[in-house]
Design an enzyme around this catalytic site. Structure first.
Site, mmCIF file in Angstrom:
data_model
loop_
_atom_site.group_PDB
_atom_site.id
_atom_site.type_symbol
_atom_site.label_atom_id
_atom_site.label_comp_id
_atom_site.label_asym_id
_atom_site.label_seq_id
_atom_site.Cartn_x
_atom_site.Cartn_y
_atom_site.Cartn_z
ATOM 1 N N HIS A 56 13.297 26.239 2.230
ATOM 2 C CA HIS A 56 14.356 25.560 2.964
ATOM 3 C C HIS A 56 13.897 24.149 3.308
ATOM 4 O O HIS A 56 12.750 23.782 3.116
ATOM 5 C CB HIS A 56 14.745 26.333 4.229
ATOM 6 N N CYS A 70 8.620 18.961 7.530
ATOM 7 C CA CYS A 70 9.556 20.036 7.205
ATOM 8 C C CYS A 70 10.921 19.501 6.756
ATOM 9 O O CYS A 70 11.788 20.253 6.335
ATOM 10 C CB CYS A 70 9.727 20.978 8.395
ATOM 11 N N HIS A 111 10.328 23.217 1.482
ATOM 12 C CA HIS A 111 9.043 23.904 1.560
ATOM 13 C C HIS A 111 9.333 25.385 1.714
ATOM 14 O O HIS A 111 10.453 25.783 2.028
ATOM 15 C CB HIS A 111 8.207 23.377 2.737
ATOM 16 N N HIS A 123 8.223 29.635 2.770
ATOM 17 C CA HIS A 123 7.560 30.544 3.699
ATOM 18 C C HIS A 123 7.582 31.950 3.136
ATOM 19 O O HIS A 123 8.491 32.320 2.393
ATOM 20 C CB HIS A 123 8.290 30.586 5.051
ATOM 21 N N ASP A 163 15.831 36.858 -0.086
ATOM 22 C CA ASP A 163 14.562 36.882 -0.819
ATOM 23 C C ASP A 163 14.613 36.018 -2.076
ATOM 24 O O ASP A 163 15.539 36.118 -2.882
ATOM 25 C CB ASP A 163 14.191 38.317 -1.197
ATOM 26 N N HIS A 164 13.611 35.154 -2.207
ATOM 27 C CA HIS A 164 13.465 34.233 -3.334
ATOM 28 C C HIS A 164 14.682 33.321 -3.480
ATOM 29 O O HIS A 164 15.142 33.058 -4.585
ATOM 30 C CB HIS A 164 13.156 34.983 -4.636
ATOM 31 N N GLU A 171 8.014 33.316 10.862
ATOM 32 C CA GLU A 171 8.014 32.267 9.847
ATOM 33 C C GLU A 171 6.580 32.077 9.343
ATOM 34 O O GLU A 171 6.350 31.885 8.167
ATOM 35 C CB GLU A 171 8.553 30.966 10.427
#
Length: 145
Positions: free
Chosen positions: A21, A40, A46, A48, A86-87, A131
């Site tokens: 994100h 960020c 970037h 997580h 996810d992904h 996070e």
């Protein structure tokens, strides 16, 4: 002999997902976003490896001995968390974040709202989103203080 008193318990399950994100608010200028979000706010985003713990609460069923069947909770979490997040690039792949800044606080709210639609009414107690190991958000459905 009197029947045993009802017992209230909390049941938690954890899943992990990976997503990227960019912290960026459309309400702020590019300069203000950079000042507020720092690295960020990188235009390329970037990523997580998020960890999410969902807690439900209710009476322990005297027949099954459970608050809720863990298999059912696993399926609900798959649908509410893993499939949409996810992904994914949260900002580009998840319509909710097109207008909402993809902070961990808002990720927790998104997960809560998704789960609330699937779980039996009143059973959802807490969503805890990691996070990082140091940055954790807990959301219990409160709208205001």
């Amino acid at each position: 002999m009197a029947p045993p008193a009802a017992r209230l318990a909390r049941l938690s399950r954890t899943v992990s997902f990976s997503a990227c994100h960019r912290l960026h608010s459309k309400s702020l200028s590019d300069e203000e976003n950079l000042k507020l979000f720092g690295k960020c706010n990188n235009p390329n985003g970037h990523g997580h490896n998020y960890k999410v713990t969902v807690t439900v609460r209710g009476e322990i069923d005297p027949v099954s001995g459970m608050v809720m069947n863990l298999t059912d909770l696993k399926e609900y979490m798959q649908e509410a968390i893993m499939e949409p997040l996810d992904h994914k690039n949260l900002d580009k792949d998840v319509p909710y974040f097109a207008e909402v800044v993809s902070t961990t606080e808002n990720v927790a709210v998104f997960i809560w709202e998704n789960l609330k639609k699937l779980l039996p009414m009143g059973i959802l107690y807490k969503v805890k989103v990691y996070e990082t190991e140091q940055n954790i958000v807990v959301y219990k459905g409160e709208e205001t203080i």
